[in-house]
Design a protein around this motif. Structure first.
Motif, mmCIF file in Angstrom:
data_model
loop_
_atom_site.group_PDB
_atom_site.id
_atom_site.type_symbol
_atom_site.label_atom_id
_atom_site.label_comp_id
_atom_site.label_asym_id
_atom_site.label_seq_id
_atom_site.Cartn_x
_atom_site.Cartn_y
_atom_site.Cartn_z
ATOM 1 N N ASP A 68 0.001 3.693 -10.446
ATOM 2 C CA ASP A 68 0.752 4.507 -11.457
ATOM 3 C C ASP A 68 1.370 3.439 -12.106
ATOM 4 O OD1 ASP A 68 1.973 6.071 -13.138
ATOM 5 O OD2 ASP A 68 2.457 7.390 -11.574
ATOM 6 N N LEU A 69 1.033 2.948 -13.413
ATOM 7 C CA LEU A 69 1.957 2.183 -14.093
ATOM 8 C C LEU A 69 2.245 2.876 -15.588
ATOM 9 C CD1 LEU A 69 -0.594 -0.768 -13.449
ATOM 10 C CD2 LEU A 69 1.820 -0.900 -13.039
ATOM 11 N N ARG A 70 2.542 4.083 -15.542
ATOM 12 C CA ARG A 70 2.874 4.791 -16.690
ATOM 13 C C ARG A 70 4.136 4.341 -17.200
ATOM 14 N NH1 ARG A 70 3.827 10.057 -15.194
ATOM 15 N NH2 ARG A 70 3.699 9.412 -13.188
ATOM 16 N N GLU A 71 4.276 4.228 -18.397
ATOM 17 C CA GLU A 71 5.443 3.547 -19.285
ATOM 18 C C GLU A 71 6.190 2.432 -18.511
ATOM 19 O OE1 GLU A 71 7.784 6.564 -21.175
ATOM 20 O OE2 GLU A 71 6.364 8.250 -20.469
ATOM 21 N N VAL A 72 5.370 1.456 -18.000
ATOM 22 C CA VAL A 72 5.777 0.424 -17.413
ATOM 23 C C VAL A 72 6.157 -0.760 -18.841
ATOM 24 C CG1 VAL A 72 5.247 -1.687 -16.284
ATOM 25 C CG2 VAL A 72 4.992 0.428 -15.021
ATOM 26 N N THR A 95 0.906 -0.988 -0.074
ATOM 27 C CA THR A 95 -0.006 -0.076 0.034
ATOM 28 C C THR A 95 0.831 1.197 -0.054
ATOM 29 O OG1 THR A 95 -1.426 -1.435 1.450
ATOM 30 C CG2 THR A 95 -1.845 1.286 1.165
ATOM 31 N N ARG A 96 0.628 2.115 -0.925
ATOM 32 C CA ARG A 96 1.360 3.198 -1.094
ATOM 33 C C ARG A 96 2.901 3.070 -1.086
ATOM 34 N NH1 ARG A 96 -2.504 3.941 2.439
ATOM 35 N NH2 ARG A 96 -0.997 4.219 4.278
ATOM 36 N N CYS A 97 3.316 2.270 -1.798
ATOM 37 C CA CYS A 97 4.634 1.769 -1.995
ATOM 38 C C CYS A 97 5.165 2.577 -3.295
ATOM 39 C CB CYS A 97 5.054 0.418 -2.112
ATOM 40 S SG CYS A 97 4.714 -0.393 -0.356
ATOM 41 N N LYS A 98 6.552 2.833 -3.237
ATOM 42 C CA LYS A 98 6.946 3.233 -4.657
ATOM 43 C C LYS A 98 8.091 2.434 -5.225
ATOM 44 C CE LYS A 98 9.665 7.322 -6.011
ATOM 45 N NZ LYS A 98 10.314 8.456 -5.819
ATOM 46 N N ASP A 140 -2.746 1.775 -4.420
ATOM 47 C CA ASP A 140 -2.127 3.117 -4.715
ATOM 48 C C ASP A 140 -0.538 3.133 -4.695
ATOM 49 O OD1 ASP A 140 -4.747 4.473 -4.293
ATOM 50 O OD2 ASP A 140 -4.721 3.994 -2.429
ATOM 51 N N CYS A 141 -0.028 2.304 -5.647
ATOM 52 C CA CYS A 141 1.385 2.412 -5.410
ATOM 53 C C CYS A 141 2.057 3.034 -6.711
ATOM 54 C CB CYS A 141 1.740 0.965 -5.565
ATOM 55 S SG CYS A 141 1.686 -0.072 -4.008
ATOM 56 N N LYS A 142 3.077 3.271 -6.761
ATOM 57 C CA LYS A 142 3.754 4.147 -7.880
ATOM 58 C C LYS A 142 4.721 2.967 -8.710
ATOM 59 C CE LYS A 142 5.218 8.274 -8.392
ATOM 60 N NZ LYS A 142 4.522 8.447 -9.535
ATOM 61 N N LEU A 143 4.473 2.592 -10.028
ATOM 62 C CA LEU A 143 5.401 1.519 -10.480
ATOM 63 C C LEU A 143 5.845 2.010 -11.901
ATOM 64 C CD1 LEU A 143 2.853 -0.443 -9.278
ATOM 65 C CD2 LEU A 143 4.569 -1.873 -9.921
ATOM 66 N N ASP A 144 5.721 3.288 -11.956
ATOM 67 C CA ASP A 144 5.979 4.303 -13.281
ATOM 68 C C ASP A 144 7.509 3.912 -13.784
ATOM 69 O OD1 ASP A 144 6.480 5.694 -11.054
ATOM 70 O OD2 ASP A 144 6.843 7.408 -12.442
ATOM 71 N N TYR A 145 7.805 3.523 -15.060
ATOM 72 C CA TYR A 145 9.036 3.315 -15.512
ATOM 73 C C TYR A 145 9.640 2.032 -15.042
ATOM 74 C CZ TYR A 145 8.331 8.359 -16.542
ATOM 75 O OH TYR A 145 7.789 9.339 -17.030
ATOM 76 N N ALA A 146 8.902 0.986 -14.518
ATOM 77 C CA ALA A 146 9.531 -0.061 -14.003
ATOM 78 C C ALA A 146 9.430 -1.122 -15.109
ATOM 79 C CB ALA A 146 8.382 -0.703 -12.829
#
Length: 183
Positions: free
Chosen positions: A104-108, A61-64, A82-88
């Motif tokens: 947030d999975l932008r550009e994963v 939860t809420r992890c980056k 509610d986690c941020k995984l963008d650019y992963a």
């Protein structure tokens, strides 16, 4: 358990039946790490390298995880909220019964991943790519799919009609179907 362990290198680390809060593992290289029956809240796993890792019955939860590189991993019964995984980057991930909610999975980048019972709810998947991926009994609901790449690899995914209509032109183009503009 919390604290700072950023930029560490370790092999075979196991988190078992624990609650991790505000743990900083950013930039760490953890080969063959595993988490079983764990809850992670507000942890920083940005730029983590996690080759040959596994998670079983884990909730984040809420992890980056921005920029994380997860290769040849296995996830089963995992929930991310509610986690941020963008650019992963995920390569060779085997994921079963995984739920992503408001992430947030932008550009994963997903490459050669196998998803069984994946559920993406209200996630931002804009500019994400799915190449050589397989899906079984998976759902995308209420997600931002703008600019999604590898649309032809989404066989096995169910989505709301409105979500499908939002990607229809891109899907047609990717499949080589010409789009005629109205006169």
């Amino acid at each position: 358990m919390g604290g700072g362990l950023a930029w560490q290198r370790a092999r075979g680390v196991t988190f078992d039946a624990c609650r991790l809060s505000q743990l900083d593992l950013s930039g760490s290289c953890l080969a063959r790490w595993s988490a079983v029956d764990c809850e992670m809240q507000g942890c920083n796993l940005a730029n983590l390298e996690g080759e040959d890792s596994s998670m079983l019955r884990v909730r984040l939860t809420r992890c980056k995880l921005s920029g994380a590189r997860i290769h040849e991993a296995t996830w089963r019964d995992v929930e991310l909220v509610d986690c941020k995984l963008d650019y992963a980057s995920f390569q060779g991930l085997k994921a079963k019964q995984v739920r992503l909610h408001r992430c947030d999975l932008r550009e994963v980048e997903f490459y050669a991943c196998h998803f069984e019972s994946l559920e993406c709810l209200e996630c931002d998947l804009s500019q994400a790519s799915f190449h050589q991926c397989r899906f079984e009994q998976s759902q995308f609901r209420g997600c931002n799919l703008t600019g999604l790449r590898g649309l032809s690899n989404l066989k096995g995914v169910s989505m709301a009609a409105s979500d499908l209509m939002a990607i229809a032109i891109d899907l047609g183009r990717e499949m080589g179907i010409g789009v005629i503009s109205p006169s």
